[in-house]
Design an enzyme around this catalytic site. Structure first.
Site, short mmCIF file in Angstrom:
data_model
loop_
_atom_site.label_atom_id
_atom_site.label_comp_id
_atom_site.label_asym_id
_atom_site.label_seq_id
_atom_site.Cartn_x
_atom_site.Cartn_y
_atom_site.Cartn_z
N ASP A 292 0.90 -1.14 0.02
CA ASP A 292 0.11 0.21 0.04
C ASP A 292 0.96 1.23 -0.15
OD1 ASP A 292 -2.25 -1.78 2.16
OD2 ASP A 292 -2.83 -0.79 0.03
N ASP B 152 -10.57 -4.69 -1.30
CA ASP B 152 -9.68 -4.29 -0.25
C ASP B 152 -10.28 -3.37 0.54
OD1 ASP B 152 -6.62 -2.33 -0.87
OD2 ASP B 152 -7.44 -2.88 1.02
C1 DX5 Z 1 -6.58 1.25 2.79
C2 DX5 Z 1 -5.56 -0.03 2.72
C3 DX5 Z 1 -6.14 -1.13 3.58
C4 DX5 Z 1 -5.45 -2.27 3.52
C5 DX5 Z 1 -6.07 -3.35 4.21
O1 DX5 Z 1 -5.90 2.35 2.56
O2 DX5 Z 1 -5.52 -0.38 1.25
O3 DX5 Z 1 -7.38 -1.66 3.06
O4 DX5 Z 1 -4.84 -2.68 2.32
O5 DX5 Z 1 -6.55 -3.23 5.38
P1 DX5 Z 1 -7.48 -4.02 6.10
O6 DX5 Z 1 -7.71 -5.51 5.65
O7 DX5 Z 1 -6.88 -4.18 7.58
O8 DX5 Z 1 -8.89 -3.26 6.27
#
Ligand code: DX5
Length: 215
Positions: free
Chosen positions: A36, A173
């Site tokens: 990310d 995601d």
């Molecule tokens: C948001 C990120 C998150 C991350 C996953 O900016 O992209 O979505 O990848 O986070 P979780 O799985 O903890 O929601």
């Protein structure tokens, strides 16, 4: 849609002081590794500059999620790492010409192309290129942080995209866990990103396995 569901753990929720060990702990069980990338402008957070990502040693294909205002700059920074995929945000590339330029640059560097939409962005906003990308990322949280609650209204977007593009890789995601993963898969997603669910789990292997089934 019979293709197996790919699981892409997001290292945003990993212990960054032991990043290599964290990656090694999920490597045997995951399909991709999601990075990310955040610039503090497109989202109110910064994460994973290329210098940090360069230190990661893994056999997992890298999936670079650019949550940045200037994706073209970051595409050039990350291509030398030979990622599997690079996803840019539709909201950071408003017109067709800039989207196509990004697609061309990403593919010229040997990666597949993903386009991401934030929860408020309708699918119609990417009608111009949706038939040309390799991956659609439907965000199920507003980007910037891990550990947020899943926004179920985005499932409609996934259903619509799957109906229109049966062969498209559709990734979700944000807030993906053992409860929400089956909803995503039934809606038509075949690639799931999860961060906190995996890295907070006592048994990461079974956490990843639990995401693969739609039941
Ligand atoms: C948001 C990120 C998150 C991350 C996953 O900016 O992209 O979505 O990848 O986070 P979780 O799985 O903890 O929601």
């Amino acid at each position: 849609m019979s293709s197996p569901v790919l699981i892409a753990p997001s290292i945003l929720s990993a212990d960054l002081s032991h990043l290599q060990e964290e990656v090694a702990s999920i490597e045997p069980f995951a399909d991709w590794l999601q990075i990310d990338v955040m610039d503090g402008r497109f989202v109110p957070n910064t994460a994973f500059p290329v210098e940090m990502v360069r230190t990661i040693e893994t056999s997992l294909p890298l999936d670079v999620h650019l949550m940045v205002q200037d994706p073209a700059k970051y595409v050039q920074e990350f291509l030398p790492l030979h990622p599997q995929n690079i996803t840019f945000h539709a909201e950071a590339a408003a017109d067709t010409a800039s989207r196509r330029a990004l697609m061309q640059a990403i593919r010229a560097g040997g990666a597949t192309v993903g386009i991401a939409t934030n929860p408020p962005t309708p699918l119609q906003a990417i009608d111009d290129v949706l038939g040309e990308v390799d991956l659609l990322l439907v965000m199920s949280v507003n980007p910037g942080f891990g550990g947020q609650a899943f926004i179920p209204s985005v499932l409609k977007k996934v259903e619509e995209a799957r109906k229109r593009y049966p062969q498209l890789m559709i990734q979700m995601d944000g807030g993906v866990d053992a409860q929400t993963a089956p909803l995503c898969i039934r809606a038509g997603a075949n690639n799931l990103v999860a961060g906190s669910f995996i890295f907070r789990a006592p048994d990461r292997a079974s956490a990843i396995a639990s995401l693969r089934s739609s039941s």
